[in-house]
Structure formats: structure tokens, C-alpha cells
Design a protein around this motif. Sequence first.
Motif, PDB file in Angstrom:
ATOM      1  N   LEU A  51      35.647 -20.631  -3.146  1.00  0.00           N
ATOM      2  CA  LEU A  51      36.201 -20.973  -4.458  1.00  0.00           C
ATOM      3  C   LEU A  51      35.063 -21.602  -5.248  1.00  0.00           C
ATOM      4  CD1 LEU A  51      38.901 -21.174  -6.160  1.00  0.00           C
ATOM      5  CD2 LEU A  51      38.851 -23.585  -5.550  1.00  0.00           C
ATOM      6  N   VAL A  52      34.603 -20.888  -6.265  1.00  0.00           N
ATOM      7  CA  VAL A  52      33.473 -21.343  -7.070  1.00  0.00           C
ATOM      8  C   VAL A  52      34.010 -22.109  -8.274  1.00  0.00           C
ATOM      9  CG1 VAL A  52      31.395 -20.663  -8.322  1.00  0.00           C
ATOM     10  CG2 VAL A  52      32.177 -19.297  -6.367  1.00  0.00           C
ATOM     11  N   ASN A  53      33.820 -23.417  -8.238  1.00  0.00           N
ATOM     12  CA  ASN A  53      34.279 -24.255  -9.346  1.00  0.00           C
ATOM     13  C   ASN A  53      33.122 -24.581 -10.269  1.00  0.00           C
ATOM     14  OD1 ASN A  53      34.084 -27.509  -9.956  1.00  0.00           O
ATOM     15  ND2 ASN A  53      35.918 -26.550 -10.785  1.00  0.00           N
ATOM     16  N   ASP A  54      33.331 -24.413 -11.565  1.00  0.00           N
ATOM     17  CA  ASP A  54      32.348 -24.854 -12.542  1.00  0.00           C
ATOM     18  C   ASP A  54      33.048 -25.012 -13.876  1.00  0.00           C
ATOM     19  OD1 ASP A  54      28.949 -24.619 -12.431  1.00  0.00           O
ATOM     20  OD2 ASP A  54      29.939 -24.988 -14.346  1.00  0.00           O
ATOM     21  N   LEU A  55      32.868 -26.163 -14.482  1.00  0.00           N
ATOM     22  CA  LEU A  55      33.483 -26.420 -15.780  1.00  0.00           C
ATOM     23  C   LEU A  55      32.769 -25.672 -16.890  1.00  0.00           C
ATOM     24  CD1 LEU A  55      35.677 -28.057 -17.244  1.00  0.00           C
ATOM     25  CD2 LEU A  55      34.057 -29.967 -17.378  1.00  0.00           C
ATOM     26  N   PRO A 110      29.855 -19.903 -16.001  1.00  0.00           N
ATOM     27  CA  PRO A 110      28.989 -19.284 -14.994  1.00  0.00           C
ATOM     28  C   PRO A 110      29.678 -19.057 -13.653  1.00  0.00           C
ATOM     29  CG  PRO A 110      28.413 -21.594 -15.307  1.00  0.00           C
ATOM     30  CD  PRO A 110      29.401 -21.255 -16.385  1.00  0.00           C
ATOM     31  N   ALA A 111      30.791 -19.728 -13.394  1.00  0.00           N
ATOM     32  CA  ALA A 111      31.512 -19.495 -12.139  1.00  0.00           C
ATOM     33  C   ALA A 111      31.931 -18.038 -12.018  1.00  0.00           C
ATOM     34  CB  ALA A 111      32.735 -20.409 -12.059  1.00  0.00           C
ATOM     35  N   ASP A 112      32.321 -17.420 -13.132  1.00  0.00           N
ATOM     36  CA  ASP A 112      32.732 -16.017 -13.109  1.00  0.00           C
ATOM     37  C   ASP A 112      31.579 -15.108 -12.703  1.00  0.00           C
ATOM     38  OD1 ASP A 112      35.415 -16.526 -14.132  1.00  0.00           O
ATOM     39  OD2 ASP A 112      34.422 -16.984 -16.025  1.00  0.00           O
ATOM     40  N   THR A 113      30.387 -15.436 -13.177  1.00  0.00           N
ATOM     41  CA  THR A 113      29.215 -14.633 -12.835  1.00  0.00           C
ATOM     42  C   THR A 113      28.905 -14.726 -11.353  1.00  0.00           C
ATOM     43  OG1 THR A 113      28.303 -15.011 -15.049  1.00  0.00           O
ATOM     44  CG2 THR A 113      26.772 -14.265 -13.345  1.00  0.00           C
ATOM     45  N   VAL A 114      28.997 -15.929 -10.798  1.00  0.00           N
ATOM     46  CA  VAL A 114      28.717 -16.111  -9.366  1.00  0.00           C
ATOM     47  C   VAL A 114      29.756 -15.381  -8.524  1.00  0.00           C
ATOM     48  CG1 VAL A 114      28.485 -17.809  -7.511  1.00  0.00           C
ATOM     49  CG2 VAL A 114      27.527 -18.282  -9.770  1.00  0.00           C
ATOM     50  N   VAL A 115      31.009 -15.432  -8.941  1.00  0.00           N
ATOM     51  CA  VAL A 115      32.052 -14.692  -8.214  1.00  0.00           C
ATOM     52  C   VAL A 115      31.737 -13.203  -8.216  1.00  0.00           C
ATOM     53  CG1 VAL A 115      34.478 -13.972  -8.305  1.00  0.00           C
ATOM     54  CG2 VAL A 115      33.870 -16.391  -8.512  1.00  0.00           C
ATOM     55  N   GLU A 116      31.302 -12.688  -9.360  1.00  0.00           N
ATOM     56  CA  GLU A 116      30.936 -11.273  -9.438  1.00  0.00           C
ATOM     57  C   GLU A 116      29.785 -10.948  -8.486  1.00  0.00           C
ATOM     58  OE1 GLU A 116      30.084 -10.669 -13.535  1.00  0.00           O
ATOM     59  OE2 GLU A 116      32.183 -10.904 -14.176  1.00  0.00           O
ATOM     60  N   GLU A 117      28.820 -11.856  -8.394  1.00  0.00           N
ATOM     61  CA  GLU A 117      27.698 -11.640  -7.481  1.00  0.00           C
ATOM     62  C   GLU A 117      28.166 -11.595  -6.032  1.00  0.00           C
ATOM     63  OE1 GLU A 117      23.818 -13.688  -8.328  1.00  0.00           O
ATOM     64  OE2 GLU A 117      25.076 -14.840  -9.695  1.00  0.00           O
ATOM     65  N   ILE A 118      29.044 -12.522  -5.668  1.00  0.00           N
ATOM     66  CA  ILE A 118      29.546 -12.572  -4.291  1.00  0.00           C
ATOM     67  C   ILE A 118      30.333 -11.312  -3.969  1.00  0.00           C
ATOM     68  CG2 ILE A 118      31.178 -13.758  -2.767  1.00  0.00           C
ATOM     69  CD1 ILE A 118      30.307 -16.391  -4.101  1.00  0.00           C
ATOM     70  N   GLU A 119      31.188 -10.915  -4.877  1.00  0.00           N
ATOM     71  CA  GLU A 119      32.006  -9.724  -4.637  1.00  0.00           C
ATOM     72  C   GLU A 119      31.146  -8.468  -4.566  1.00  0.00           C
ATOM     73  OE1 GLU A 119      36.255 -11.207  -6.563  1.00  0.00           O
ATOM     74  OE2 GLU A 119      34.877  -9.999  -7.788  1.00  0.00           O
ATOM     75  N   GLY A 162      30.006  -7.863  -1.191  1.00  0.00           N
ATOM     76  CA  GLY A 162      31.035  -7.654  -0.190  1.00  0.00           C
ATOM     77  C   GLY A 162      31.766  -8.898   0.250  1.00  0.00           C
ATOM     78  N   GLY A 163      31.534 -10.026  -0.417  1.00  0.00           N
ATOM     79  CA  GLY A 163      32.206 -11.269  -0.062  1.00  0.00           C
ATOM     80  C   GLY A 163      33.491 -11.468  -0.838  1.00  0.00           C
ATOM     81  N   ARG A 164      34.202 -12.516  -0.479  1.00  0.00           N
ATOM     82  CA  ARG A 164      35.447 -12.871  -1.156  1.00  0.00           C
ATOM     83  C   ARG A 164      35.249 -14.190  -1.890  1.00  0.00           C
ATOM     84  NH1 ARG A 164      40.331 -13.450   2.496  1.00  0.00           N
ATOM     85  NH2 ARG A 164      41.481 -13.111   0.543  1.00  0.00           N
ATOM     86  N   ALA A 165      35.615 -14.211  -3.170  1.00  0.00           N
ATOM     87  CA  ALA A 165      35.413 -15.405  -3.979  1.00  0.00           C
ATOM     88  C   ALA A 165      36.437 -15.456  -5.099  1.00  0.00           C
ATOM     89  CB  ALA A 165      34.000 -15.442  -4.561  1.00  0.00           C
ATOM     90  N   SER A 166      36.626 -16.647  -5.627  1.00  0.00           N
ATOM     91  CA  SER A 166      37.536 -16.856  -6.745  1.00  0.00           C
ATOM     92  C   SER A 166      36.957 -17.939  -7.634  1.00  0.00           C
ATOM     93  CB  SER A 166      38.924 -17.281  -6.228  1.00  0.00           C
ATOM     94  OG  SER A 166      39.831 -17.497  -7.307  1.00  0.00           O
ATOM     95  N   ALA A 167      37.078 -17.776  -8.941  1.00  0.00           N
ATOM     96  CA  ALA A 167      36.525 -18.738  -9.892  1.00  0.00           C
ATOM     97  C   ALA A 167      37.564 -19.777 -10.271  1.00  0.00           C
ATOM     98  CB  ALA A 167      36.030 -18.023 -11.138  1.00  0.00           C
ATOM     99  N   ASN A 168      37.087 -21.001 -10.452  1.00  0.00           N
ATOM    100  CA  ASN A 168      37.932 -22.097 -10.919  1.00  0.00           C
ATOM    101  C   ASN A 168      37.161 -22.846 -11.991  1.00  0.00           C
ATOM    102  OD1 ASN A 168      38.555 -25.200 -10.745  1.00  0.00           O
ATOM    103  ND2 ASN A 168      40.403 -24.165 -10.055  1.00  0.00           N
TER     104      ASN A 168
END
Length: 312
Positions: free
Chosen positions: A37-41, A54-63, A66-72
Motif C-alpha cells: 500500500l503506497v501512501n503519499d499525500l 506520485p503514489a499512483d505512479t509508483v503503483v503503476e511501476e510495481i504493477e 508484476g507486483g501487487r500495489a494500491s495507492a493511498n
Amino acid sequence: MIKDLFLSGKTAIVTGGGGGIGRAIALGLSHAGANVLVNDLGVSVSGDSEARNPADTVVEEIEAQGGRASANHGSVAEAKATEKMVEQALDTFGSIDIVINNAGIIRMGEFPQMSRSDWEAVLRVNLQGSFYLSRAAAPHFRAQAGGAYLHLTSASGLIGSTSQANYAASKLGIVGLSRAIALDLGQHGVRSNCLAPSSTSRMTELTDNARKHLMSPEKYEALKRMRAASAPERIVPLIAYLVSDRARGINGQVFGARGNEIYLYGQHRPVRMMHAAEGWTPAQADERLPAGLGAFATPLEVITDVFTWPPA
């Protein structure tokens, strides 16, 4: 990089995970097998709002890897928001096993000029934010008899730095918080450790430029070399290990990482004792303490006085 799935099946919350050290941690934990769970205000190092989170960008990178991630996008400075982070991790991934308290801001200023608002803002994010998320995760960690906290502290608080009273206080407070968590929850299989990284980031660039005029050209060049050798990705293997089940015997400690170096910080202990059989008077203290304790006093140093060698 060869994948080492130390964290397969684990779920981690990484605060401030959208950039710098936080981004490297989020990507690294995913690489080790964790759901993240990538949290960033989505704010600057001083706490001001930015554009796209930027949390959305990191989630896209992880996915994409092949990883699993969610932005907060919640604020760690709000207790309800941290509770929602934990709920989101549970709803999305079915568990919560790791909390990385990385989110932080800095507002520099010499102590006589430091405003109350700058003091409170930094303590609210750095220290209260770490408490809020740690507290939100604690019931789940205790119920499952396991969990790992890793709190990002700083040599600014552990050793010292100029024009950072608010930041230093918050980062040293995190050490006390981590120690208390380790003592209270250790018996339930929960671990809490700290890491003081020396790494390149938006924050270190800001602080280094702000204090450049206080350093000799030689010290400033040494600091630049140290930063260049300390990419954020280099600290991630240590973090992945510390929050893994293989580090179950490590609790309540403070580590440092710089370049290829890993070190363990000492923590506060009495170093010398003197006594007066009939009790002390101010005159006796004046007569005896400087000679008896002076050699054992902690020098009034800053980070560059202690780290005088280039990173290995």
C-alpha cells in the motif's frame, strides 16, 4: 537485481512512498514479494501541495513489474486517515504485516527564528504521524501475534544538525516511540526498529544547500561524495531483511545505512557515575563534575563531524 522473496505473501504500508527513499522502499518490498500500500499525500518536502499524486505512479511501476500495489492519498497527520490506510490494506490484500513509517517533512530555521507553526507542522507529520499509523496497526499485529514496524529516523536527531530543532526533535522522538512499541508488543511477536539512512533525496538536497555556507569547502565536497555514493536503493535490502520473519530476534534497535555500510547505533545509557556521601551542593558540583565527568561528555557535534570517512 535478483529477486529474493523474503516477504512473499506479506502486506506492507509504506508512507511517503511516492518519491525518494519511500519510492525505493515500496519498489524494493514489492521486489521481495510483498503487497504494498503506497501512501503519499503528494506534497513537497516542506508540506506544500503538488500536482499529480506520485503514489499512483509508483503503483503503476510495481504493477508493471508484476507486483501487487494500491495507492493511498491520506495524510499521516490525521488519525482517521491512518485507520483507513490499515482498512484499505486489509480490504485489498487481506492482511497487514509491515508498517514503514517513512513520511516526513522539514522546515528549516535557526532556533530563535523558528515559528510555532513550523515546529508544530513537522512534529505533527513526522512524529504524530508515525504514532497514528503504528497505533492503527497495533491491534491487528497483536491479534495475529506478529508484525514488523520500521521507522525512518535521522542522524539529525541521533547526532545533531543545525537549523533543524523541529526535525531533530521529531526524529529522536521516533526512536523513543519505536522502543516503547518494542517493549509493549514484543511479547506478542511484534517487532519495532529504526533506520537512519544517509541517502540522496529531495530533503537532503534542501538541507545540504541550506547549510552549505556553514561548512568548509572540503566538508561540503565530502558531503556531496557521501550523497552520491548513497542511492536510496542501497538501503532497501536491509529494510527488507529487518521486516522479514528471518529477523524475528531483532527488536528495539536503531540501525544506520550509508552506501554499502550498515551500522548499529548505541542508545542512551549512563556512561559515568559520581556520588557525594552527604549529598551535593552547587559548590561541590562545580568543584568535582568538570574534572570527573568532562572527559565522558558527548561532544557537541554535527553529522559531518562524526562521518568523516567516505562511504564504503
